[in-house]
Design an enzyme around this catalytic site. Structure first.
Site, mmCIF file in Angstrom:
data_model
loop_
_atom_site.group_PDB
_atom_site.id
_atom_site.type_symbol
_atom_site.label_atom_id
_atom_site.label_comp_id
_atom_site.label_asym_id
_atom_site.label_seq_id
_atom_site.Cartn_x
_atom_site.Cartn_y
_atom_site.Cartn_z
ATOM 1 N N GLN A 655 0.826 -1.198 0.000
ATOM 2 C CA GLN A 655 0.000 0.000 0.000
ATOM 3 C C GLN A 655 0.871 1.263 0.000
ATOM 4 O O GLN A 655 0.569 2.236 -0.684
ATOM 5 C CB GLN A 655 -0.905 -0.027 1.233
ATOM 6 C CG GLN A 655 -2.178 0.737 1.045
ATOM 7 C CD GLN A 655 -3.209 0.400 2.101
ATOM 8 O OE1 GLN A 655 -3.017 -0.498 2.911
ATOM 9 N NE2 GLN A 655 -4.310 1.118 2.095
ATOM 10 N N GLU A 722 -3.735 6.665 2.600
ATOM 11 C CA GLU A 722 -3.394 7.855 1.838
ATOM 12 C C GLU A 722 -2.044 8.487 2.159
ATOM 13 O O GLU A 722 -1.501 9.228 1.346
ATOM 14 C CB GLU A 722 -4.537 8.876 1.978
ATOM 15 C CG GLU A 722 -5.735 8.416 1.171
ATOM 16 C CD GLU A 722 -7.051 9.051 1.570
ATOM 17 O OE1 GLU A 722 -7.474 9.955 0.856
ATOM 18 O OE2 GLU A 722 -7.664 8.634 2.563
#
Ligand code: MOS
Length: 755
Positions: A655, A722
């Site tokens: 990620q 994020e």
């Protein structure tokens, strides 16, 4: 007992993904399905004069063509959970190029596509306003504040006084272009009506939000709508809201009494599903000679549509990133004739960090202080905006570990001072931060008589590992090996969870899954203790331990039984429990956050007591620049993060390198261009909207600081969806400055800007 959480478990859905067994919304097999193709406006502003469908409707296979001339009444959407609020197929008005103005439905996709080319539309065209720079005098303060109701403007201290006391100032304007999400999976909706009930397989980051949007738009009750979406091929924010094509598809299926499937083309995905707006950000920094910030002002202007007030909240991180007594943040909007922008890959933090972290680098050079050292001198020990301590903060360790691993001490300060042969070498860095959002979520856990368990929550897996980490959480809570636990998501039949936005899914749904599994375990223990036939009969819960799915007496481990033995003896095929998790008083102000997902992104930061909760990190980047041609290559990049508990070392690593890759794309490649005359995004394809490919990305290094946060939520997770992109563009631009002596303040940093 916790032994599965944190492990680098392979993706539990990995086999399905690589064998094609994972079915995405457009791939669900439904008999009798008809195919929809959108007709989209070729002008950006004006009115439809006439839509002639005579020829198209006679084309082979055409079942129906629905436009504003024959569409049933649809409720006007609201910006959330819809992405935009202009009416859908209710009139001739055109608000932006690419607006959906009709749907052609045919018996095959090819026939629908062909017929759509035969629809003739005439327009009364008005010249659109699509260039933000031409309309800055019309900029307005967003009346509803920024998303979540937080004020668009904030001020602490006295900026003029802070700047007056500064010995060094940086005042510069930084620009980010329009970005498009470009998820691999196109937006798609497959709508199936059974009488009054709609089942929508919808490519979405928010099944409950889609359900609400469909119910509102079509005027049906919530309980008549079920939204299913087990797999998402990336979203990056574009699938957080429910865009017009979903309502149109469900409407067509209802009109035709037949399942209708619609998938957007890559080009269509550029127009009516949001984008990151263009930002112009003026940053003013003041500092004393020893490098202490005396003032920060961050003024952001971004565009929105004519109908909605979407704010890219670029200044939010500026409020808390550094210690500084005088900080002012403003957000202004300019209306353009484009579709409504939306949440995109760390909305606010990604664009805002480019400006602030570039300005900090400029300040470091103005003061002749090392960029890492400058940040350490302005380290915020608490959130000075909210006047709260951080629930945890490992940013100092991120800087130090990062500098060490990256070899920052090898860097010489002066620009153009490092070379490798003819190449200019540059090293740059930037800070990363993202709020640790936590929103109310619920989950269910079920134990079966064969000793297997199932957990369910209407959360989402955008391809990042949700299935896997939820399985790990459930396995640990139930003391089972992960291969005896299954996790299901993406269905409004399951208990509600927030939309997958704001990096909140693991924290929110994960806390709920843990709570449901703990409740189930408690229930099973109680059931065993109160069962006369149980070996544990007569004990109290404090005298019982559970390991490996077996309950036993602490003082006599041979006395016990497994969950499976208990259920089998009692002839119970299954036992279940449901539980919820929500923010508590640690966050102050009652937590906030709504299940509608992204809308609450800012709300759950608020409050006037408790802790400020954020992930932090530092990005370090090395570039090689060809001094003659200006070609920039990122040769190394490192991200170091303090992000609370890391649930799976492998998926977390993936990620982060995904986020860093998007950051490099933002730095060097990505920009959507708009045609000033026609108001169309002119590079609406993956040949001309450049995203990084393997050749653009070197080995990316990721390191997590071991961080325990007891306040953030029950599972100690801060969320990593994020933060991987935040600061990367600045780190690259700062590295390019170090390599070349050339400061590029408008993204992307392309070679023409160096020559
Ligand atoms: Mo994210 S842009 O909140 O999907």
């Amino acid at each position: 007992m916790s032994n599965v959480i944190g492990q680098p478990l392979d993706r539990v859905d990995g086999r399905l993904k690589v064998t094609g067994g994972a079915r995405y919304a457009a791939e669900i097999p439904i008999t009798g399905v008809a195919y929809g193709v959108l007709i989209q406006s070729s002008i950006a502003k004006g009115r439809i004069g006439n839509i002639d469908t005579t020829i198209a409707s006679r084309a082979p296979g055409v079942i129906s063509i629905i436009t504003h001339l024959n569409a049933p009444r649809l409720a006007r959407p609201t910006q959330m959970p819809h992405g935009q609020s202009h009416p859908i197929l209710q009139g001739p008005e055109i608000y932006y190029s690419g607006q959906s103005i009709g749907i052609v439905v045919a018996d095959t996709l090819e026939r629908a596509e062909h017929a759509a080319t035969l629809v003739r539309v005439t327009y009364d065209e008005v010249k659109p306003n699509v260039i933000m720079e031409d309309h800055l005098s019309e900029a307005y303060k967003p009346p509803m504040g920024i998303v979540g109701g937080k004020s668009a403007d904030s001020l602490r201290g006295d900026i003029d006084q802070g700047l007056g006391g500064a010995t060094t100032r940086v005042e510069q304007t930084y620009i980010t272009p329009i970005h498009h999400h470009n998820a691999m999976e196109p937006h798609a909706t497959l709508a199936v009506w059974e009488g009054e009930n709609l089942v929508a397989y919808n490519a979405t980051q928010n099944v409950y939000g889609s359900r609400q949007a469909l119910a509102e738009g079509l005027g049906v009750a919530l309980e008549n709508v079920r939204v299913i979406n087990p797999f998402v091929g990336g979203g990056f924010g574009s699938k957080g809201m429910t865009w017009p094509h979903t309502i149109i598809t469900a409407m067509a299926a209802r009109e035709l009494k037949r399942p209708v499937k619609l998938s957007l083309t890559r080009e269509q995905m550029f127009f009516s599903n949001g984008h990151r707006p263009h930002t112009i950000q003026k940053v003013t920094l003041g500092a004393s000679a020893d490098g202490k910030l005396t003032a920060i002002r961050h003024e952001t202007t971004s565009h929105t549509s004519t109908q909605d007030d979407f704010v890219e909240p670029s200044g939010v991180l500026t409020q808390m990133l550094y210690s500084c007594p005088n900080v002012q943040v403003t957000h202004r909007l300019v209306r353009l004739d484009v579709g409504t922008p939306t949440f995109t890959r760390a909305p606010g933090e990604a664009s805002g960090s480019f400006a602030v972290e570039s300005a900090m680098d400029e300040l470091a050079y103005a003061l002749k202080i090392d960029p890492v050292e400058l940040r350490l001198r302005n380290y915020a020990e608490q959130d000075e905006q909210e006047k709260k301590p951080f629930s945890s903060k490992s940013l100092r360790e991120c800087y130090q570990t990062g500098a060490e691993k990256f070899g920052w001490s090898q860097r010489t300060f002066e620009p153009r001072s490092m070379r490798d042969g003819r190449y200019l070498i540059g090293m740059g860095m930037a800070t990363a931060t993202y709020p640790a959002n936590f929103r109310p979520a619920s989950a269910k856990a079920i134990m079966f008589a064969d000793g297997r368990a199932l957990a369910q929550s209407a959360t989402h897996d955008l391809g990042t590992g949700g299935f896997t980490v939820m399985t790990q959480i459930a396995a640990d809570a139930l003391t089972l090996p992960p291969d005896r636990v299954r996790f299901e998501l993406g269905d409004t039949r399951f208990p509600e969870a927030p939309g997958a936005g704001g990096s909140a899914s693991a924290a929110s749904a994960g806390s709920a899954v843990q709570a449901a599994c703990m409740a189930l375990k408690t229930r099973l223990i109680q059931m065993s203790l109160s069962d006369k036939s149980s070996p544990l009969s007569g004990l109290n819960p404090q005298q019982v331990s559970v390991e490996n799915g077996r309950m036993f007496a602490k003082d006599n481990p041979s006395r016990g039984e497994t969950f499976a033995q208990l259920l089998t003896r009692r002839n119970e095929p299954r036992i279940e429990a449901q539980a919820s998790a929500q923010p508590g008083k640690e966050r102050g102000g009652g937590g906030g956050g709504s299940s509608q997902g992204q809308g609450s992104e800012q709300a759950d930061k608020g409050g006037d007591k408790g802790y400020s909760m954020h992930s932090f990190g530092a990005h370090f980047v090395e570039v090689r620049v060809d001094p003659d041609l200006g070609i920039i290559r990122v040769s190394r990049a490192l991200g170091v993060y303090g992000a609370g508990k890391i649930l799976n070392a492998k998926t977390a690593h993936s990620q982060m390198i995904g986020g860093m890759t998007m950051g490099i794309g933002m730095a060097l490649l990505e920009a959507t261009h708009i045609d000033a005359n026609f108001g169309r995004f002119s590079n609406s394809n993956l040949a001309e909207y450049l995203v990084p490919v393997n050749a653009d990305i070197p080995n990316l290094d990721v390191h997590f600081i071991d961080e325990k946060d007891q306040f953030v939520n029950p599972i100690g997770v801060k969320g990593i969806g994020e933060i991987g992109i935040v600061g990367v563009a600045a780190a690259v631009a700062n590295a390019v400055f170090h390599a070349t002596g050339k400061r590029v303040r408008d993204l992307p940093v392309t070679l023409d800007k160096l020559l």
